[in-house]
Design a protein around this motif. Sequence first.
Motif, short mmCIF file in Angstrom:
data_model
loop_
_atom_site.label_atom_id
_atom_site.label_comp_id
_atom_site.label_asym_id
_atom_site.label_seq_id
_atom_site.Cartn_x
_atom_site.Cartn_y
_atom_site.Cartn_z
N ASN A 78 0.81 -1.22 0.00
CA ASN A 78 0.00 0.00 0.00
C ASN A 78 0.84 1.27 0.00
OD1 ASN A 78 -2.40 -1.44 -0.03
ND2 ASN A 78 -2.46 -1.58 2.19
N PHE A 79 2.14 1.13 0.23
CA PHE A 79 3.05 2.26 0.21
C PHE A 79 3.90 2.22 -1.05
CE2 PHE A 79 2.38 1.51 4.73
CZ PHE A 79 2.19 2.80 5.22
N LYS A 80 4.26 3.38 -1.54
CA LYS A 80 5.34 3.48 -2.51
C LYS A 80 6.58 3.72 -1.65
CE LYS A 80 7.25 6.18 -6.23
NZ LYS A 80 7.22 7.49 -6.92
N ILE A 81 7.59 2.87 -1.79
CA ILE A 81 8.78 2.95 -0.96
C ILE A 81 9.98 3.20 -1.86
CG2 ILE A 81 10.20 1.78 0.76
CD1 ILE A 81 7.76 -0.10 1.20
N ARG A 82 10.84 4.10 -1.42
CA ARG A 82 12.09 4.30 -2.17
C ARG A 82 13.18 4.77 -1.24
NH1 ARG A 82 13.26 9.39 -3.75
NH2 ARG A 82 11.66 10.97 -3.58
N LEU A 83 14.42 4.55 -1.68
CA LEU A 83 15.57 5.04 -0.94
C LEU A 83 15.64 6.55 -1.07
CD1 LEU A 83 18.21 2.35 -1.89
CD2 LEU A 83 17.36 2.84 0.41
N LEU A 84 15.82 7.23 0.04
CA LEU A 84 15.92 8.69 0.01
C LEU A 84 17.36 9.10 -0.26
CD1 LEU A 84 13.61 9.70 3.01
CD2 LEU A 84 13.03 9.45 0.59
N THR A 85 17.51 10.21 -0.96
CA THR A 85 18.82 10.77 -1.28
C THR A 85 18.81 12.25 -0.92
OG1 THR A 85 18.21 11.49 -3.51
CG2 THR A 85 18.98 9.20 -3.27
N ASP A 86 19.94 12.92 -1.17
CA ASP A 86 20.01 14.36 -0.91
C ASP A 86 18.94 15.14 -1.66
OD1 ASP A 86 21.92 14.62 1.06
OD2 ASP A 86 23.59 14.82 -0.34
N ALA A 87 18.47 14.61 -2.78
CA ALA A 87 17.41 15.28 -3.54
C ALA A 87 16.10 15.34 -2.75
CB ALA A 87 17.18 14.57 -4.88
N ASP A 88 15.99 14.51 -1.71
CA ASP A 88 14.77 14.45 -0.88
C ASP A 88 14.90 15.24 0.42
OD1 ASP A 88 13.34 12.46 -2.55
OD2 ASP A 88 15.03 11.19 -1.98
N GLN A 89 15.93 16.07 0.52
CA GLN A 89 16.17 16.79 1.77
C GLN A 89 14.98 17.63 2.22
OE1 GLN A 89 19.86 18.89 2.48
NE2 GLN A 89 20.89 17.60 0.96
N GLN A 90 14.35 18.35 1.30
CA GLN A 90 13.25 19.24 1.70
C GLN A 90 12.06 18.45 2.23
OE1 GLN A 90 13.60 22.64 1.88
NE2 GLN A 90 11.68 22.54 3.00
N ALA A 91 11.71 17.34 1.57
CA ALA A 91 10.59 16.52 2.03
C ALA A 91 10.89 15.91 3.40
CB ALA A 91 10.28 15.42 1.01
N LEU A 92 12.12 15.46 3.60
CA LEU A 92 12.51 14.91 4.89
C LEU A 92 12.54 15.99 5.96
CD1 LEU A 92 13.30 12.45 6.52
CD2 LEU A 92 15.65 12.73 5.72
N PHE A 93 12.98 17.18 5.59
CA PHE A 93 12.98 18.33 6.50
C PHE A 93 11.56 18.60 7.00
CE2 PHE A 93 12.68 22.94 7.23
CZ PHE A 93 13.73 23.15 8.11
N GLU A 94 10.59 18.62 6.08
CA GLU A 94 9.20 18.88 6.46
C GLU A 94 8.65 17.77 7.36
OE1 GLU A 94 7.68 21.74 5.97
OE2 GLU A 94 9.44 22.45 4.86
N LEU A 95 8.99 16.53 7.06
CA LEU A 95 8.54 15.41 7.89
C LEU A 95 9.11 15.54 9.30
CD1 LEU A 95 7.11 12.48 7.76
CD2 LEU A 95 9.48 11.69 7.81
N GLU A 96 10.42 15.77 9.40
CA GLU A 96 11.04 15.89 10.72
C GLU A 96 10.53 17.12 11.47
OE1 GLU A 96 15.14 15.05 11.44
OE2 GLU A 96 15.26 13.62 9.78
N LYS A 97 10.27 18.20 10.74
CA LYS A 97 9.73 19.41 11.38
C LYS A 97 8.35 19.19 11.98
CE LYS A 97 9.60 23.96 10.08
NZ LYS A 97 9.60 25.06 9.16
N SER A 98 7.60 18.23 11.42
CA SER A 98 6.26 17.95 11.94
C SER A 98 6.30 17.21 13.28
CB SER A 98 5.43 17.15 10.92
OG SER A 98 5.79 15.78 10.92
N ASN A 99 7.51 16.86 13.73
CA ASN A 99 7.70 16.13 14.98
C ASN A 99 8.60 16.90 15.94
OD1 ASN A 99 6.46 13.29 14.66
ND2 ASN A 99 7.50 13.66 12.72
N PRO A 100 8.20 18.09 16.40
CA PRO A 100 9.08 18.89 17.25
C PRO A 100 9.40 18.22 18.59
CG PRO A 100 6.89 19.84 17.18
CD PRO A 100 6.92 18.73 16.17
#
Length: 175
Positions: free
Chosen positions: A12-34
């Motif tokens: 049910n998930f699309k899964i992929r290895l994250l790279t530096d190109a995904d920094q902004q999306a990962l930043f937003e995800l981590e920011k949602s967990n203060p």
Amino acid sequence: MKLSALQANLPNFKIRLLTDADQQALFELEKSNPDYRTTLGAGELTLAEIHDDLTGHPDQVSADQKQVFGFYLADHLVAVVDLLNQYPEQDFLFIGLLMVGAPYQRKTVGSVIMTGLMQAALQSNIHCLQLTRVTADTGVKAFWTKLGFEDGDQLFLPLAHDGRLAVTTMTRLLV
């Protein structure tokens, strides 16, 4: 961990290895967990830290043993899992981080991901999962205990400004 094994167990998930190109999306995800950063005694999140999250690993681990998987629903990053393969032992998988975006927490997303990951691990001849958690975080302890992880040793990690953070190892044998 093979991406194909993980994807087969979590269709049910699309899964992929994250790279530096995904920094902004990962930043937003981590920011949602203060609360996560507060628990660690960390300051304001930066893109440099995101880069370190994607690439950093212990000295005794080679770069190719580290994988950071992104889990997507409707093309939106909803969770991330940071893994170290064959660490600390050959048939171990070390979970450096499981983070679910705030809008998806308490909706079984983390449990579903971990159940699929455990199935994929078994299929990949991994017999033990290990992690460390902040000792004082009882909610995190309850989550991992529900998944069959057991407490192990307590350690103290150095923090900036001469502090220490108590962490507890947790282990789950897979059979």
